[in-house]
Design a protein around this motif. Structure first.
Motif, PDB file in Angstrom:
ATOM      1  N   VAL A 235      -3.531  19.468  -5.172  1.00  0.00           N
ATOM      2  CA  VAL A 235      -2.079  18.434  -5.640  1.00  0.00           C
ATOM      3  C   VAL A 235      -1.395  19.321  -6.306  1.00  0.00           C
TER       4      VAL A 235
ATOM      5  N   LYS B  44       1.697  18.615  -9.966  1.00  0.00           N
ATOM      6  CA  LYS B  44       1.915  17.055  -9.924  1.00  0.00           C
ATOM      7  C   LYS B  44       0.793  16.462 -10.857  1.00  0.00           C
ATOM      8  N   LEU B  45      -0.274  17.179 -11.024  1.00  0.00           N
ATOM      9  CA  LEU B  45      -1.367  16.513 -11.889  1.00  0.00           C
ATOM     10  C   LEU B  45      -1.007  16.506 -13.227  1.00  0.00           C
TER      11      LEU B  45
ATOM     12  N   ALA C 112       0.717  13.097 -13.842  1.00  0.00           N
ATOM     13  CA  ALA C 112      -0.269  12.014 -13.789  1.00  0.00           C
ATOM     14  C   ALA C 112      -1.047  12.003 -15.067  1.00  0.00           C
TER      15      ALA C 112
ATOM     16  N   VAL D  48      -2.512  10.227  -7.095  1.00  0.00           N
ATOM     17  CA  VAL D  48      -2.956  11.782  -6.956  1.00  0.00           C
ATOM     18  C   VAL D  48      -4.356  11.969  -5.956  1.00  0.00           C
TER      19      VAL D  48
ATOM     20  N   ASP E  42      -2.471  11.746  -2.588  1.00  0.00           N
ATOM     21  CA  ASP E  42      -2.174  13.044  -2.545  1.00  0.00           C
ATOM     22  C   ASP E  42      -3.063  14.100  -1.826  1.00  0.00           C
TER      23      ASP E  42
ATOM     24  N   SER F  60       3.785  16.818  -2.437  1.00  0.00           N
ATOM     25  CA  SER F  60       2.869  17.291  -3.634  1.00  0.00           C
ATOM     26  C   SER F  60       3.263  19.137  -3.772  1.00  0.00           C
TER      27      SER F  60
ATOM     28  N   LEU G 195       5.750  10.409  -8.865  1.00  0.00           N
ATOM     29  CA  LEU G 195       4.144  10.425  -8.635  1.00  0.00           C
ATOM     30  C   LEU G 195       4.050   9.557  -7.341  1.00  0.00           C
TER      31      LEU G 195
END
Length: 346
Positions: A67, A70-71, A74, A83, A86, A190, A223
């Motif tokens: 991912v 982008k984590l 989150a 996620v 994702d 992502s 997100l």
């Protein structure tokens, strides 16, 4: 030193927490069951019966992905369930580009300290993604590794396996004059989040900042999970309506469309064929980057490109619509090399 000697728990690893997690997520895994699924979670490996899935002479296709950063959003916002979707999408969307139907999925979650509730939210999101893609969640690994990940940080990796009938792989027979269909994205998906995070940081925004283009916080909007294109693309593949598929991830339209074109052929894409989603307009304005940078970093509103013969465009569009995807012509295959863009997005 603990009385009686050190234990694994003293080193920061809670085996009981791992067992509790497996028990909690079993019901989520059951939701993803499909023909071919054998057994459940808890064994040393997952099993799948290809014959029961309807294949007599299959070619197996595998894909793996993560991912990305982008984590970080989150983790920092606490919104972790998306996620998981994702993760599945990034793997299975790649898989269908080879002409394969996703059959089963495995995940890997690594963290410094296992928070059972948070990990369950992530894996339940993975199960939701698998159910949406029609593939079975047959196993995975949760690794608690103190000293490797700081604070609440964690990482994810996914592994998808699919199958196709022998001789039915993609891309195939891509020809000059073929039509390019764009399938709309659900936002940034992502890829490109290192740049997204840099832009947000440099402008002093927090993830709780009111989103300029949606009725949510900035973090929640960014997100939005990656769109799963499986059902529509599998429909179109079975209808024999496709010559190729390109998942628009890192590298954007600029780099991914040429991956499905043979030597001597390029693509002409009309940037006026769709409206740039507001998230990308906002990022371009705040980041001050060019249209060329936008097109080679982000999906710019097109998450998948399908290559179809002109005579089968209607059949392909119907297949995508029945799978829940909006599809529309954005260009053609031409003689040449690379991608030629016409018109403007910004």
């Amino acid at each position: 030193m603990a009385t009686g000697g050190l234990t694994y728990a003293d080193a920061g690893v809670d085996i009981d927490a791992g067992i509790s997690l497996v028990e909690r997520i079993k019901s989520a895994s059951v939701r993803t069951s499909r023909p071919g699924n054998v057994g459940g979670l808890g064994g040393f490996g997952g099993m799948f019966d290809l014959r029961a899935a309807g294949y007599e002479d299959p070619i197996l296709v595998a894909a793996t992905d993560g991912v990305g950063t982008k984590l970080k959003i989150a983790v920092e916002t606490g919104y972790v369930s998306g996620v998981g979707i994702d993760l599945v999408a990034m793997c299975v969307n790649d898989l269908v580009c080879q002409g394969a139907e996703p059959l089963f999925f495995l995940d890997y979650l690594a963290t410094g300290r296992l928070d059972v509730d948070r990990a369950a939210q992530v894996i339940e999101g993975i199960a939701e993604g698998c159910a949406m893609a029609g593939c079975a969640l047959i196993g995975g690994e949760t690794a608690e590794m103190p000293g490797m990940y700081a604070g609440e940080d964690f990482d994810l990796a996914g592994f998808a396996v699919g199958a196709m009938d022998r001789g039915r792989g993609l891309p195939a027979a891509v020809s000059e004059g073929d039509v390019l269909l764009g399938l709309a994205s659900d936002g940034v998906h992502s890829n490109g989040f290192s740049l997204v995070r840099r832009i947000v940081e440099e402008h002093g925004h927090s993830w709780e900042f009111a989103c300029p283009w949606a009725d949510s916080s900035l973090g929640q909007a960014l997100l939005t999970p990656t769109r799963l294109y499986v059902r529509g693309t599998v429909n179109a593949i079975r209808a024999g309506a496709l010559h190729g598929l390109a998942h628009i991830t890192g590298g954007g339209l600029t780099k991914n469309v040429p991956r499905v074109l043979p030597d001597g052929l390029g693509a002409e894409i009309d940037l006026g064929a769709w409206e740039l989603p507001p998230v990308f307009a906002w990022l371009a304005e705040k980041g001050g980057f060019s249209e060329a940078e936008l097109l080679q970093t982000f999906n710019a509103g097109i998450g998948m490109v399908a290559v179809t013969p002109e005579v089968l465009v209607e059949s392909a569009v119907v297949a995508f619509v029945e799978g829940g995807h909006r599809a529309f012509p954005i260009g053609r295959v031409i003689a040449g090399d690379g991608v030629v863009f016409q018109g403007k997005l910004l």
